[in-house]
Design an enzyme around this catalytic site. Structure first.
Site, short mmCIF file in Angstrom:
data_model
loop_
_atom_site.label_atom_id
_atom_site.label_comp_id
_atom_site.label_asym_id
_atom_site.label_seq_id
_atom_site.Cartn_x
_atom_site.Cartn_y
_atom_site.Cartn_z
CE LYS A 221 -1.98 2.88 1.98
NZ LYS A 221 -1.96 4.38 1.82
N GLY A 273 6.31 4.59 8.68
CA GLY A 273 5.39 5.93 8.55
C GLY A 273 5.60 6.60 9.97
CB SER A 274 3.31 9.10 11.91
OG SER A 274 2.19 8.46 11.61
CB THR A 275 5.68 7.55 16.18
OG1 THR A 275 6.96 7.46 15.90
CG2 THR A 275 5.36 6.90 17.64
N GLY A 278 1.77 3.89 13.67
CA GLY A 278 2.50 2.61 14.21
C GLY A 278 1.61 2.22 15.48
CD GLU A 295 12.61 0.25 9.84
OE1 GLU A 295 13.19 1.28 10.54
OE2 GLU A 295 13.38 -0.68 9.40
CB CYS A 329 12.27 8.35 9.18
SG CYS A 329 13.37 7.43 8.13
CD GLU A 426 9.58 12.38 12.01
OE1 GLU A 426 8.43 11.90 12.42
OE2 GLU A 426 10.29 11.65 11.77
#
Ligand code: NAP
Ligand code: MG
Length: 518
Positions: A221, A273-275, A278, A295, A329, A426
């Site tokens: 995706k 992707g983003s935390t 995640g 990640e 990242c 971030e």
């Protein structure tokens, strides 16, 4: 607000129309811009040709080796963030399409891929790698048009690495018994793989190549704003004769990703992707048998000691934060400078950002391209405003920004404290937060003072200092006297809220196998 010292000879300029949050910009004083953009450093335009690129008006889903229309009948636009022009329409997969893709991957797994000898799987991967090399210029141009990154980067960094990842894992396909001596490596089954927009093809390669080498089949995706190159990769899979259903690609937004994560017949979820997303995924797979690797984000510290080669260090810092507009990242987004060299480093940083060329990403001279989306630009502006409100001082290049598209000038903050949002969150844009330290112990403490732990950098003349410090840094990757260097043989991944699992190298095989007795 802005530093008195810096604003001496400056005027206030509001960000251009396209920037939704206006704030004051400190323009570099002319007297301090010894190398001013626009005179000594201006080059004649060198645009990369793109008239031969064949964009389809509509990109369909790639399921079972064929391009198929989405069940939903819905499409969304993909735009060029440097021009705001619509490039193409992309199919929006819903849960029914995701189900078809997973079923097709399962069939291919059972009937073909898991039965195929590693040597044969490797041949397909080599073939894919070679076709990527042949088409690399075209793919680089597409990557730049759809994502906004400079052609310099997509051509010289992304595409060579994409091919290198397929070559590297092709080599492992028939050598898994050597990767895990004394153990037999079995594939997991169907892998659902979700990737972000900052390195669209490279992230696809990081996910697909090891999974396929180990004998898994995949449903990928891509991110909503950068799906086009993934669909051109699908054409390469067809050209390479990859058996139908071994890789399926479903485009769409977060909902499509969620449908993939929630699908009951997926054995493994690999996410970059983003935390925040995640964390949602961790909850979604809890209590299931699905394997998960994440990640996630980062807030890397780049540490400069007084004994470092300062000019080299400044170059590394510049590329560490302004590379790919800071959409990285592992960007070195916090700079920790030892007090004795702080004035020199700041002066050099100011000089250097004044020479960075921002604009048309297809121009081979451009250093800083477009911000990937309006949403990302909003996020950067919001965090920069928070830095100003919390009392940090902003230095920004006065480079002219194009009237259309999404842009953010290279910037850095001084007067940052550890509690500022710009030191903790971030920014994912070309904005650096500079702080100081006195002793190595303080540098380590400051570097580790973040919820993230993806990467770090260290600049010093002393090898022993490098080894002493890196063992105390809680970061998955530490670069010494260089930054942002990647190689398919090196594992990459995070600690703490930057995720778990490694991609790249022999370690990158592990998330895609179960190890049993031989
Ligand atoms: P994101 O919002 O987390 O999106 C990543 C991917 O997940 C996209 O394909 C996204 O789809 C999809 N997604 C969104 N919501 C989802 C959900 N509820 N369930 C399943 N999938 C979902 O991150 P981003 O803003 O695109 O990317 C930037 C972030 O990625 C940064 O934090 C960066 O640090 C991180 N990153 C990490 C690494 C690494 O290796 N550690 C590498 C690159 C980027 P849509 O985009 O279509 O919404
Ligand atoms: Mg786009």
């Amino acid at each position: 607000m802005a530093s008195k010292k810096l604003s001496r000879a400056t005027k206030l300029v509001v960000l251009p129309r396209t920037a939704p949050v206006a704030h004051e910009r400190v323009v570099l004083p002319v007297s301090e811009r010894r190398l001013s953009f626009g005179d000594k450093w201006s080059y004649a335009p060198a645009p990369e040709a793109h008239n031969y690129i064949q964009l389809k008006p509509r990109y369909q889903l790639f399921i079972g080796g064929k391009f198929v229309a989405p069940r939903s009948g819905k499409y969304f636009d993909s735009i060029n963030p440097a021009t705001e022009e619509k490039l193409a329409e992309i199919a929006e997969a819903d849960a029914r399409d995701v189900d078809l893709a997973v079923k097709s991957a399962r069939r291919a797994y059972k009937n073909v891929w898991s039965k195929m000898a590693g040597r044969e799987r490797g041949k397909f991967l080599y073939r894919i790698a070679r076709i990527i090399q042949e088409k690399s210029r075209e793919l680089a141009v597409l990557e730049t048009m759809d994502g906004g990154k400079t052609i310099k980067e997509s051509r010289d960094i992304d595409l060579p690495l994409v091919a290198a990842h397929f070559f590297y894992y092709a080599g492992w396909a028939d050598k898994l018994e050597y990767a895990f001596p004394g153990r037999a490596a079995q594939p997991l089954g169907v892998a659902g793989q979700i990737i972000p927009w900052n390195f669209p093809l490279l992230m696809a390669a990081w996910k697909l190549a090891p999974a396929l080498a180990c004998g898994n089949t995949c449903v990928l995706k891509p991110a909503e704003t950068t799906s086009i190159t993934a669909m051109h990769l699908a054409e390469i899979f067809q050209e390479a004769g990859l058996p139908d259903g071994v890789v399926n690609i479903v485009t769409g937004a977060g909902e499509t990703g969620k449908a993939l994560v929630d699908h009951s017949d997926v054995n493994k979820i690999a996410f970059t992707g983003s935390t925040s997303v995640g964390k949602l995924l961790t909850q979604a797979v809890a209590g299931t048998k699905k394997k998960l690797t994440l990640e996630l984000g980062g807030k890397a510290a780049n540490i400069i000691f007084e004994d470092a080669a300062i000019d080299q260090a400044v170059e590394g810092i510049i590329s560490g934060i302004y590379f790919n507009q800071g959409h990285v990242c592992c960007a070195g987004s916090r700079l920790l400078v030892q007090e004795g060299v702080f004035p020199a480093v700041i002066r050099k940083l100011r000089d250097r950002i004044a020479t960075l060329r921002i604009g048309n990403p297809l121009d081979k001279n451009t250093d800083i391209g477009a911000i990937n989306s309006r949403m990302q630009l909003d996020k950067i502006c919001e965090l920069v405003d928070s830095g100003l409100k919390q009392g940090a001082e902003l230095v920004q290049s006065n480079a002219k920004l194009p009237a259309k598209g999404y842009w953010y000038p290279p910037s850095f903050f001084t007067g940052v404290t550890a509690s500022h949002r710009i030191a903790q969150e971030e920014i994912f844009g070309p904005v650096l937060s500079v702080m100081t330290f006195r002793t190595p112990e303080e540098a380590i403490e400051r570097a580790n003072n973040t919820p993230y732990g993806l990467s770090a950098g260290i600049w010093t003349d002393k090898g022993s200092k490098i080894f002493k410090i890196i063992s105390k840094l809680r970061a998955g990757v530490v670069w010494a006297n260089t930054y942002n260097k990647f190689d398919p043989t090196s594992p990459f991944g995070g600690y703490k809220e930057s995720g778990f699992g490694r991609e790249g190298g022999r370690h990158g095989l592990l998330p895609y196998v179960t190890l049993t007795a031989p």
